[in-house]
Design a protein around this motif. Structure first.
Motif, mmCIF file in Angstrom:
data_model
loop_
_atom_site.group_PDB
_atom_site.id
_atom_site.type_symbol
_atom_site.label_atom_id
_atom_site.label_comp_id
_atom_site.label_asym_id
_atom_site.label_seq_id
_atom_site.Cartn_x
_atom_site.Cartn_y
_atom_site.Cartn_z
ATOM 1 N N ARG A 31 0.825 -1.206 0.000
ATOM 2 C CA ARG A 31 0.000 0.000 0.000
ATOM 3 C C ARG A 31 0.862 1.261 0.000
ATOM 4 N N LEU A 32 0.389 2.255 -0.757
ATOM 5 C CA LEU A 32 1.054 3.542 -0.833
ATOM 6 C C LEU A 32 0.665 4.404 0.360
ATOM 7 N N GLY A 33 1.579 5.251 0.789
ATOM 8 C CA GLY A 33 1.275 6.248 1.808
ATOM 9 C C GLY A 33 0.695 7.500 1.177
ATOM 10 N N GLY A 34 0.272 8.424 2.013
ATOM 11 C CA GLY A 34 -0.362 9.637 1.534
ATOM 12 C C GLY A 34 0.540 10.500 0.677
ATOM 13 N N ALA A 35 1.819 10.572 1.019
ATOM 14 C CA ALA A 35 2.747 11.388 0.223
ATOM 15 C C ALA A 35 2.849 10.843 -1.196
ATOM 16 N N ASP A 36 2.881 9.498 -1.333
ATOM 17 C CA ASP A 36 2.917 8.892 -2.661
ATOM 18 C C ASP A 36 1.623 9.174 -3.422
ATOM 19 N N LEU A 37 0.485 9.071 -2.738
ATOM 20 C CA LEU A 37 -0.791 9.347 -3.391
ATOM 21 C C LEU A 37 -0.841 10.775 -3.911
ATOM 22 N N ALA A 38 -0.419 11.711 -3.071
ATOM 23 C CA ALA A 38 -0.469 13.117 -3.459
ATOM 24 C C ALA A 38 0.476 13.431 -4.614
ATOM 25 N N SER A 39 1.635 12.789 -4.616
ATOM 26 C CA SER A 39 2.619 13.071 -5.671
ATOM 27 C C SER A 39 2.153 12.581 -7.035
ATOM 28 N N ASP A 40 1.188 11.646 -7.054
ATOM 29 C CA ASP A 40 0.695 11.092 -8.308
ATOM 30 C C ASP A 40 -0.520 11.836 -8.854
ATOM 31 N N VAL A 41 -0.918 12.938 -8.221
ATOM 32 C CA VAL A 41 -2.109 13.672 -8.654
ATOM 33 C C VAL A 41 -1.703 14.814 -9.578
ATOM 34 N N PRO A 42 -1.978 14.712 -10.870
ATOM 35 C CA PRO A 42 -1.641 15.823 -11.778
ATOM 36 C C PRO A 42 -2.369 17.104 -11.385
ATOM 37 N N GLY A 43 -1.636 18.196 -11.318
ATOM 38 C CA GLY A 43 -2.242 19.489 -11.033
ATOM 39 C C GLY A 43 -2.435 19.811 -9.574
ATOM 40 N N LEU A 44 -2.170 18.864 -8.678
ATOM 41 C CA LEU A 44 -2.396 19.145 -7.261
ATOM 42 C C LEU A 44 -1.454 20.230 -6.749
ATOM 43 N N ALA A 45 -0.190 20.133 -7.121
ATOM 44 C CA ALA A 45 0.776 21.141 -6.659
ATOM 45 C C ALA A 45 0.417 22.521 -7.180
ATOM 46 N N GLU A 46 -0.168 22.576 -8.373
ATOM 47 C CA GLU A 46 -0.500 23.865 -8.979
ATOM 48 C C GLU A 46 -1.714 24.531 -8.337
ATOM 49 N N THR A 47 -2.463 23.810 -7.517
ATOM 50 C CA THR A 47 -3.618 24.426 -6.862
ATOM 51 C C THR A 47 -3.205 25.454 -5.825
ATOM 52 N N GLY A 48 -1.969 25.338 -5.316
ATOM 53 C CA GLY A 48 -1.517 26.251 -4.269
ATOM 54 C C GLY A 48 -2.037 25.905 -2.887
ATOM 55 N N VAL A 49 -2.704 24.755 -2.740
ATOM 56 C CA VAL A 49 -3.232 24.351 -1.433
ATOM 57 C C VAL A 49 -2.139 23.624 -0.666
ATOM 58 N N PRO A 50 -1.691 24.156 0.461
ATOM 59 C CA PRO A 50 -0.697 23.432 1.277
ATOM 60 C C PRO A 50 -1.318 22.150 1.827
ATOM 61 N N LEU A 51 -0.595 21.049 1.699
ATOM 62 C CA LEU A 51 -1.126 19.753 2.099
ATOM 63 C C LEU A 51 -0.207 19.106 3.126
ATOM 64 N N LYS A 52 -0.783 18.758 4.267
ATOM 65 C CA LYS A 52 -0.064 18.003 5.289
ATOM 66 C C LYS A 52 -0.609 16.585 5.304
ATOM 67 N N VAL A 53 0.269 15.600 5.309
ATOM 68 C CA VAL A 53 -0.135 14.203 5.188
ATOM 69 C C VAL A 53 0.143 13.445 6.474
ATOM 70 N N GLU A 54 -0.838 12.664 6.934
ATOM 71 C CA GLU A 54 -0.657 11.767 8.064
ATOM 72 C C GLU A 54 -1.245 10.406 7.713
ATOM 73 N N ASP A 55 -0.402 9.384 7.692
ATOM 74 C CA ASP A 55 -0.861 8.024 7.448
ATOM 75 C C ASP A 55 -1.317 7.407 8.771
ATOM 76 N N ILE A 56 -2.589 6.990 8.820
ATOM 77 C CA ILE A 56 -3.169 6.461 10.052
ATOM 78 C C ILE A 56 -3.246 4.939 10.018
ATOM 79 N N GLU A 57 -3.855 4.386 8.967
ATOM 80 C CA GLU A 57 -3.985 2.943 8.807
ATOM 81 C C GLU A 57 -3.701 2.584 7.355
ATOM 82 N N ARG A 58 -3.393 1.312 7.118
ATOM 83 C CA ARG A 58 -3.272 0.801 5.753
ATOM 84 C C ARG A 58 -4.008 -0.533 5.696
ATOM 85 N N VAL A 59 -5.358 -0.447 5.732
ATOM 86 C CA VAL A 59 -6.191 -1.644 5.854
ATOM 87 C C VAL A 59 -7.367 -1.560 4.887
#
Length: 333
Positions: A31-59
């Motif tokens: 399973r991928l963590g949140g940082a990996d998920l976010a890095s694979d989203v085209p255009g997410l960085a360009e939105t200018g929305v600061p994103l903090k990631v916390e992985d809680i479970e992988r189930v």
């Protein structure tokens, strides 16, 4: 710059990155963590929305518990009090409608809390996770989404947790709100809000120990029941949800058991139909909604069986009385 959005990950299809063998013939899910998920989203960085990631479970979402979801809500609440402008949660879709509704019942903030996931994992052609995650982040950062409660972002639509349900086993358009429709849409990276769902007073959050003491049964009415299908319920459960036929009906052969149970515990009448309400004063034959209400069953209105179970278990765990439970269902139905 937009306020920070916090992303919590719980696992699910959106995070699946393949399987690896463990030598037993059973594949272990990578399973991928949140940082990996976010890095694979085209255009997410360009939105200018600061994103903090916390992985809680992988189930898988089938393994999630009320306590885990409520713990996440408390984490999210602390993040909002610390300045976060919105929250996004990724999880598996199988129980997402229940998790989102549970969170909605206790969420006290105007800041958006958005649930999302995927039907196609990242190893497949056309994974839908990136688009769903982008929509969720944009909705969490959208000022017009404040005060709407918990939402589900999927397939470029926003659905109120109160109304949404998983309506297809495999379609990427699986989430629908049959009784209300989507409350918003994503259009060219812009969130359009179409309607404002009503908000209710947040319910108290019970402890994990309180939750563990409460069992709520779910019985689905079907053709040709004999009347003994509810045997043993009162020894195992503190409450019961009945998913009735049509507008809230059961065979007359179940009526004696339901009458006995309603005298001992909250018994809530819902419809198994998937859309539309339990009626209140149309049918009066034995096993109809009028008859069952007269025998003490609580009418759940538009609440689907799974969500009625969420509400009843939360109320029972918090120590609600029978009158308080009846009032809560009248308010939330």
């Amino acid at each position: 710059m937009a306020d920070e959005v916090v992303l919590y990950t719980l696992g699910g299809t959106i995070s699946i990155a393949g399987t690896v063998g463990d030598g037993s013939g059973v594949g272990l899910v990578a399973r991928l963590g949140g940082a990996d998920l976010a890095s694979d989203v085209p255009g997410l960085a360009e939105t200018g929305v600061p994103l903090k990631v916390e992985d809680i479970e992988r189930v898988p979402s089938a393994d999630l518990t009320f306590a885990q979801v409520l713990d996440l809500v408390q984490r999210a609440s602390a993040a909002v009090r610390a300045g976060a402008g919105g929250i996004v949660v990724t999880q598996g879709t199988d129980t997402l409608e229940e998790s989102a509704y549970l969170a909605d019942l206790v969420w006290p903030h105007p800041e958006p809390l958005i649930f999302t996931g995927a039907m196609r994992n990242p190893t497949l052609a056309g994974p839908d996770g990136p688009a769903n995650l982008l929509a969720a982040v944009l909705a969490a950062a959208e000022p017009k989404a404040r005060g709407l409660g918990v939402l589900v972002a999927f397939n470029d639509e926003l659905h109120a947790a109160r109304w949404v349900r998983k309506a297809h086993a495999t379609s990427t358009a699986t989430f629908a709100s049959p009784d209300a429709g989507p409350i918003g849409r994503l259009e060219e990276e812009r969130v359009r809000i179409l309607t404002v769902p009503p908000r209710r007073t947040p319910l108290p959050i019970p402890s994990a120990e309180q939750l563990d003491r409460v069992r709520v049964g779910l019985h689905t009415a079907v053709l040709d029941e004999q009347g003994d299908e509810l045997d043993g319920i009162r020894e195992r459960c503190q409450g019961l949800i009945v998913a009735g036929l049509g507008a809230g009906h059961v065979t007359r052969r179940l009526v004696p058991a339901l009458t006995d149970l309603a005298a001992r515990m909250p018994v809530v009448l819902t419809s198994r139909a998937g859309a539309g309400p339990v009626l209140r004063h149309t049918y009066s034959a034995p096993g109809s909604e009028i008859d069952l209400q007269n025998r003490g069953l609580i009418n759940a209105g538009l609440l689907h069986p799974y969500k009625a179970r969420v509400l009843l278990r939360l109320l029972l765990a918090a120590g609600a009385t029978g009158e308080e439970i009846a009032r809560a269902f009248a308010e939330h139905s």
